[in-house]
Design a protein around this motif. Structure first.
Motif, mmCIF file in Angstrom:
data_model
loop_
_atom_site.group_PDB
_atom_site.id
_atom_site.type_symbol
_atom_site.label_atom_id
_atom_site.label_comp_id
_atom_site.label_asym_id
_atom_site.label_seq_id
_atom_site.Cartn_x
_atom_site.Cartn_y
_atom_site.Cartn_z
ATOM 1 N N ARG A 81 0.847 -1.189 0.000
ATOM 2 C CA ARG A 81 0.000 0.000 0.000
ATOM 3 C C ARG A 81 0.882 1.239 0.000
ATOM 4 N N CYS A 82 0.319 2.340 -0.415
ATOM 5 C CA CYS A 82 1.062 3.597 -0.449
ATOM 6 C C CYS A 82 0.083 4.766 -0.351
ATOM 7 N N GLU A 83 0.639 5.923 -0.120
ATOM 8 C CA GLU A 83 -0.129 7.171 -0.079
ATOM 9 C C GLU A 83 0.258 8.004 -1.291
ATOM 10 N N THR A 84 -0.729 8.641 -1.906
ATOM 11 C CA THR A 84 -0.436 9.559 -3.005
ATOM 12 C C THR A 84 -0.125 10.937 -2.434
ATOM 13 N N ARG A 85 0.634 11.721 -3.168
ATOM 14 C CA ARG A 85 0.888 13.106 -2.746
ATOM 15 C C ARG A 85 -0.269 14.006 -3.125
ATOM 16 N N LEU A 86 -0.876 13.720 -4.284
ATOM 17 C CA LEU A 86 -2.001 14.524 -4.754
ATOM 18 C C LEU A 86 -3.315 13.863 -4.364
ATOM 19 N N GLN A 87 -4.379 14.648 -4.375
ATOM 20 C CA GLN A 87 -5.723 14.118 -4.162
ATOM 21 C C GLN A 87 -6.709 15.015 -4.891
ATOM 22 N N ILE A 88 -7.938 14.527 -5.009
ATOM 23 C CA ILE A 88 -8.997 15.281 -5.675
ATOM 24 C C ILE A 88 -9.132 16.659 -5.017
ATOM 25 N N ASN A 89 -9.333 17.678 -5.830
ATOM 26 C CA ASN A 89 -9.535 19.072 -5.421
ATOM 27 C C ASN A 89 -8.273 19.802 -4.973
ATOM 28 N N ASP A 90 -7.089 19.200 -5.162
ATOM 29 C CA ASP A 90 -5.861 19.967 -4.965
ATOM 30 C C ASP A 90 -5.766 20.980 -6.100
ATOM 31 N N VAL A 91 -5.250 22.151 -5.789
ATOM 32 C CA VAL A 91 -5.023 23.179 -6.809
ATOM 33 C C VAL A 91 -3.523 23.400 -6.919
ATOM 34 N N LEU A 92 -3.011 23.297 -8.161
ATOM 35 C CA LEU A 92 -1.588 23.446 -8.436
ATOM 36 C C LEU A 92 -1.339 24.689 -9.267
ATOM 37 N N ARG A 93 -0.186 25.300 -9.043
ATOM 38 C CA ARG A 93 0.248 26.421 -9.878
ATOM 39 C C ARG A 93 1.401 25.919 -10.743
ATOM 40 N N VAL A 94 1.257 26.088 -12.048
ATOM 41 C CA VAL A 94 2.310 25.744 -13.003
ATOM 42 C C VAL A 94 2.495 26.968 -13.880
ATOM 43 N N GLY A 95 3.629 27.646 -13.713
ATOM 44 C CA GLY A 95 3.821 28.913 -14.424
ATOM 45 C C GLY A 95 2.757 29.900 -13.973
ATOM 46 N N ASP A 96 2.041 30.479 -14.931
ATOM 47 C CA ASP A 96 0.977 31.433 -14.607
ATOM 48 C C ASP A 96 -0.390 30.764 -14.505
ATOM 49 N N ASP A 97 -0.468 29.466 -14.750
ATOM 50 C CA ASP A 97 -1.748 28.761 -14.764
ATOM 51 C C ASP A 97 -2.032 28.079 -13.438
ATOM 52 N N ARG A 98 -3.321 27.922 -13.165
ATOM 53 C CA ARG A 98 -3.788 27.152 -12.010
ATOM 54 C C ARG A 98 -4.536 25.934 -12.539
ATOM 55 N N TRP A 99 -4.324 24.780 -11.904
ATOM 56 C CA TRP A 99 -4.946 23.532 -12.320
ATOM 57 C C TRP A 99 -5.567 22.851 -11.119
ATOM 58 N N GLN A 100 -6.787 22.324 -11.290
ATOM 59 C CA GLN A 100 -7.454 21.588 -10.230
ATOM 60 C C GLN A 100 -7.419 20.096 -10.554
ATOM 61 N N VAL A 101 -6.986 19.283 -9.576
ATOM 62 C CA VAL A 101 -7.007 17.833 -9.733
ATOM 63 C C VAL A 101 -8.465 17.399 -9.738
ATOM 64 N N TRP A 102 -8.847 16.734 -10.803
ATOM 65 C CA TRP A 102 -10.256 16.437 -11.039
ATOM 66 C C TRP A 102 -10.587 14.966 -10.815
ATOM 67 N N SER A 103 -9.715 14.071 -11.248
ATOM 68 C CA SER A 103 -9.927 12.633 -11.055
ATOM 69 C C SER A 103 -8.591 11.928 -11.209
ATOM 70 N N GLY A 104 -8.568 10.644 -10.893
ATOM 71 C CA GLY A 104 -7.335 9.888 -11.030
ATOM 72 C C GLY A 104 -7.614 8.409 -11.136
ATOM 73 N N GLU A 105 -6.639 7.692 -11.708
ATOM 74 C CA GLU A 105 -6.741 6.244 -11.775
ATOM 75 C C GLU A 105 -5.345 5.643 -11.665
ATOM 76 N N VAL A 106 -5.281 4.471 -11.058
ATOM 77 C CA VAL A 106 -4.018 3.764 -10.912
ATOM 78 C C VAL A 106 -3.779 2.951 -12.179
ATOM 79 N N ALA A 107 -2.547 3.015 -12.691
ATOM 80 C CA ALA A 107 -2.229 2.295 -13.929
ATOM 81 C C ALA A 107 -0.800 1.745 -13.861
ATOM 82 N N TRP A 108 -0.591 0.606 -14.506
ATOM 83 C CA TRP A 108 0.745 0.023 -14.668
ATOM 84 C C TRP A 108 1.312 0.596 -15.958
#
Length: 130
Positions: A81-108
């Motif tokens: 098991r592990c913990e993710t750093r990100l989660q739903i509704n986190d808001v990130l700043r990349v350059g001048d843009d803001r991004w909201q984490v909307w969904s996620g899925e685990v993949a190999w």
């Protein structure tokens, strides 16, 4: 078509659902992650977060407790098991843009387990997703 936006610093600035999430621990280090923007849909992007868990490719991932991923094998044996750093509704700043984490899925992917997060461009002035 996906285009990597590496080289631009990425910083977590808040979580819309849990505003006190980082009060005690501070924001996680995201320096090893890169935003992958969709050139055909510039309001959509994704991030691949390496999970760093030792589990075989045929394990069954199960997401629970907001940020926990548990990997099961035959007869419900737990591989890890592990913990993710990100989660739903986190808001990130990349350059001048803001991004909201909307969904996620685990993949190999490429020989390792990763959480593939989907993000949408976020308009901070109106507190809504664009």
């Amino acid at each position: 078509m996906i285009q990597k936006r590496s080289g631009e610093p990425m910083q977590m600035i808040e979580n819309l659902m849990f505003p006190f999430r980082f009060q005690d621990t501070g924001f996680p280090d995201l320096s090893d992650l890169a935003l992958e923007a969709d050139r055909l849909r510039p309001w959509i992007s994704q991030i691949e977060e390496p999970l760093g868990v030792v589990a075989p490719a045929n394990a069954e991932p199960f997401c629970c407790y907001i940020r926990t991923v548990v990997f099961y094998g035959p007869q419900s044996a737990e591989f890890g098991r592990c913990e993710t750093r990100l989660q739903i509704n986190d808001v990130l700043r990349v350059g001048d843009d803001r991004w909201q984490v909307w969904s996620g899925e685990v993949a190999w992917l490429r020989g390792a387990w990763r959480m593939v997060w989907q993000l949408k461009k976020y308009d901070e002035t109106q507190r809504r997703v664009v």
